[in-house]
Design an enzyme around this catalytic site. Structure first.
Site, mmCIF file in Angstrom:
data_model
loop_
_atom_site.group_PDB
_atom_site.id
_atom_site.type_symbol
_atom_site.label_atom_id
_atom_site.label_comp_id
_atom_site.label_asym_id
_atom_site.label_seq_id
_atom_site.Cartn_x
_atom_site.Cartn_y
_atom_site.Cartn_z
ATOM 1 N N SER A 125 0.830 -1.209 0.000
ATOM 2 C CA SER A 125 0.000 0.000 0.000
ATOM 3 C C SER A 125 0.862 1.254 0.000
ATOM 4 O O SER A 125 1.957 1.261 0.577
ATOM 5 C CB SER A 125 -0.866 -0.034 1.257
ATOM 6 O OG SER A 125 -1.428 1.225 1.504
ATOM 7 N N TYR A 150 -2.104 -1.739 11.062
ATOM 8 C CA TYR A 150 -2.355 -2.153 9.679
ATOM 9 C C TYR A 150 -1.202 -1.706 8.775
ATOM 10 O O TYR A 150 -0.635 -2.483 8.017
ATOM 11 C CB TYR A 150 -3.694 -1.572 9.162
ATOM 12 C CG TYR A 150 -3.797 -1.674 7.663
ATOM 13 C CD1 TYR A 150 -4.093 -2.901 7.062
ATOM 14 C CD2 TYR A 150 -3.517 -0.582 6.843
ATOM 15 C CE1 TYR A 150 -4.116 -3.008 5.675
ATOM 16 C CE2 TYR A 150 -3.535 -0.694 5.470
ATOM 17 C CZ TYR A 150 -3.840 -1.905 4.894
ATOM 18 O OH TYR A 150 -3.847 -2.026 3.521
ATOM 19 N N LYS A 154 1.935 -3.860 6.485
ATOM 20 C CA LYS A 154 2.344 -3.739 5.078
ATOM 21 C C LYS A 154 3.856 -3.493 4.996
ATOM 22 O O LYS A 154 4.547 -4.103 4.190
ATOM 23 C CB LYS A 154 1.558 -2.620 4.380
ATOM 24 C CG LYS A 154 0.086 -2.950 4.200
ATOM 25 C CD LYS A 154 -0.125 -4.193 3.334
ATOM 26 C CE LYS A 154 -1.538 -4.699 3.321
ATOM 27 N NZ LYS A 154 -1.712 -6.019 2.700
HETATM 28 C C1 WQD Z 1 -9.787 9.287 1.022
HETATM 29 C C2 WQD Z 1 -10.017 10.760 1.282
HETATM 30 C C3 WQD Z 1 -10.429 11.303 3.590
HETATM 31 C C4 WQD Z 1 -14.232 9.217 3.940
HETATM 32 C C5 WQD Z 1 -6.995 4.326 2.624
HETATM 33 C C6 WQD Z 1 -6.498 3.321 3.627
HETATM 34 C C7 WQD Z 1 -5.012 3.256 3.561
HETATM 35 C C8 WQD Z 1 -4.582 2.876 2.157
HETATM 36 C C9 WQD Z 1 -5.106 3.872 1.195
HETATM 37 C C10 WQD Z 1 -4.776 0.458 1.874
HETATM 38 C C11 WQD Z 1 -9.304 11.255 2.543
HETATM 39 C C12 WQD Z 1 -11.636 11.622 2.743
HETATM 40 C C13 WQD Z 1 -13.055 9.754 3.447
HETATM 41 C C14 WQD Z 1 -15.289 10.113 4.300
HETATM 42 C C15 WQD Z 1 -13.906 11.971 3.612
HETATM 43 N N1 WQD Z 1 -5.146 1.629 1.736
HETATM 44 N N2 WQD Z 1 -12.890 11.096 3.288
HETATM 45 N N3 WQD Z 1 -15.065 11.448 4.110
HETATM 46 O O1 WQD Z 1 -7.354 7.801 3.737
HETATM 47 O O2 WQD Z 1 -6.328 7.527 1.480
HETATM 48 O O3 WQD Z 1 -6.573 5.606 3.037
HETATM 49 O O4 WQD Z 1 -6.510 3.997 1.338
HETATM 50 O O5 WQD Z 1 -3.783 -0.031 2.149
HETATM 51 O O6 WQD Z 1 -4.524 2.378 4.478
HETATM 52 O O7 WQD Z 1 -6.957 3.704 4.891
HETATM 53 O O8 WQD Z 1 -8.596 6.573 1.874
HETATM 54 O O9 WQD Z 1 -10.950 6.418 1.174
HETATM 55 O O10 WQD Z 1 -10.427 6.560 3.648
HETATM 56 O O11 WQD Z 1 -10.080 8.566 2.199
HETATM 57 O O12 WQD Z 1 -13.754 13.186 3.484
HETATM 58 O O13 WQD Z 1 -16.354 9.713 4.764
HETATM 59 O O14 WQD Z 1 -11.408 10.977 1.514
HETATM 60 O O15 WQD Z 1 -10.219 12.292 4.567
HETATM 61 O O16 WQD Z 1 -8.867 12.551 2.283
HETATM 62 P P1 WQD Z 1 -7.191 6.967 2.566
HETATM 63 P P2 WQD Z 1 -10.083 6.953 2.251
#
Ligand code: WQD
Length: 338
Positions: A125, A150, A154
């Site tokens: 990731s 988590y 990775k």
């Molecule tokens: C994306 C953006 C939130 C939900 C995840 C995993 C991480 C890695 C990559 C796997 C952020 C914003 C989200 C909501 C929002 N994956 N958001 N409202 O944070 O990049 O991380 O993917 O290994 O471990 O956690 O992805 O989809 O949670 O968020 O505003 O209800 O959307 O703040 O900017 P993230 P995400």
């Protein structure tokens, strides 16, 4: 040629099984169905016309893993997706995550070490980069201390594989660092199936659009980005799946120069939360109910990939735009709610 896909009933796993079958590979899936359903098998076979082999095994059961490899000694490559992936849960239950994600990895690598020649692909990731100092993020960017157990699994998973490859030159491995996967198969027969309230942005948006959630909370609009919301690299799941086939072909063709390699998989383009919302509004023709709330703890400001290495070495490039990927996510959401 037989390929084992662990976690092959999950979101990225199931799309990868389809691409493998389309390329003529025979697939055997191991999944414990802890976060997936056996029904996904029907979705896969309805797309490819071929039912993959399936064994319901919990990879923590070492004896069962050993027995599997005795029965399937003709497995020539392993793509390892099976893992727990909820960041918040990993903070509350660290040992569960270390056991599920690292114990099982060790068992698999032990079995592969018994073979004369083995090929292994690991789901990693972009989380390993934390908040990188430079954008876009290349594979040379330093790995930063993980924010969660988590994330640690990775990073440590990659190290376990690297150390194993150092002492075993018959083992060939590739770690694929995914940015933010999204979307569903264009057939509408497989897609993401989040259990409970989605933590990720895209399924939360489509569920809000479908009326399952009242409102999307946008976590902060005071970040140092163009519109103040966080920036991520959203990669279409079918593009991502295809990269696995290309990585596997590199290993099987003996084209890898080192026996352990790392590739970023993203589009190379950053999109803000508001841009993702607008994409949804455009492809669905619906206004999304959202409000700006406080920042979410642990969120990084920005992360998007430098994909040069995957482009040049794997010959892979993402094809779908954010709008196209969003359209597939929305069609899938409507289909599963119908
Ligand atoms: C994306 C953006 C939130 C939900 C995840 C995993 C991480 C890695 C990559 C796997 C952020 C914003 C989200 C909501 C929002 N994956 N958001 N409202 O944070 O990049 O991380 O993917 O290994 O471990 O956690 O992805 O989809 O949670 O968020 O505003 O209800 O959307 O703040 O900017 P993230 P995400």
């Amino acid at each position: 040629m037989k390929i084992l896909v662990t976690g092959g009933l999950g979101f990225i796993g199931s799309h990868t099984v389809v691409e493998l079958q389309n390329e003529g590979f025979e697939v055997v899936i191991i999944d414990d169905c802890s976060n997936s359903s056996e029904k996904v098998l029907e979705g896969i076979s309805s797309i490819t016309g071929k039912m993959p082999l399936f064994e319901k095994i919990d990879l923590k059961e070492k004896a069962k893993v050993e027995d599997f490899f005795k029965r399937h000694h003709d497995v020539e490559g392993v793509i390892h997706f099976a893992a727990s992936k909820a960041v918040g849960e990993s903070v509350e239950k660290p040992l569960l995550y270390y056991e599920n994600n690292l114990g099982t990895l060790v068992y698999l690598l032990k079995e592969l070490s018994k073979k004369d020649n083995s090929n292994f692909i690991f789901s990693s990731s972009c989380t390993v980069y934390g908040q990188a100092d430079e954008m876009p993020i290349s594979e040379k960017a330093p790995v930063k201390p993980a924010e969660s157990p988590y994330g640690n699994t990775k990073q440590m998973g990659e190290e376990i594989i690297r150390d194993t490859c150092i002492v075993n030159d018959k083992m060939n491995a590739i770690a694929l660092r995914y940015f933010n996967p999204m979307g569903a198969h264009p057939s509408g027969n497989i897609g993401e199936l989040p259990i409970g309230v989605p933590q990720n942005l895209v399924p939360f948006i489509t569920q809000t659009g479908a009326g399952l959630r009242e409102q999307l909370s946008v976590f902060g609009d005071d970040y140092p980005t163009e519109d103040g919301t966080c920036v991520r690299d959203y990669i279409y799941v079918v593009d991502l799946a295809k990269a696995h086939v290309q990585a596997l072909q590199r290993l099987l063709g003996g084209k890898n120069k080192e026996n352990y390699e790392i590739f970023n998989l993203g589009t190379g383009k950053g999109s803000s939360v508001l841009e993702v919302i607008h994409s949804f509004e455009k492809v669905s023709g619906k206004k999304l109910n959202y409000k700006i709330v406080d920042r979410r703890a642990g969120d990084i400001v920005s992360a998007y990939a430098d994909t040069t290495k995957a482009n040049e070495v794997l010959g892979w490039k993402s094809q779908y735009t954010l709008d196209e990927a969003m359209k597939s996510a929305w069609e899938w959401e409507q289909k599963i709610r119908a």
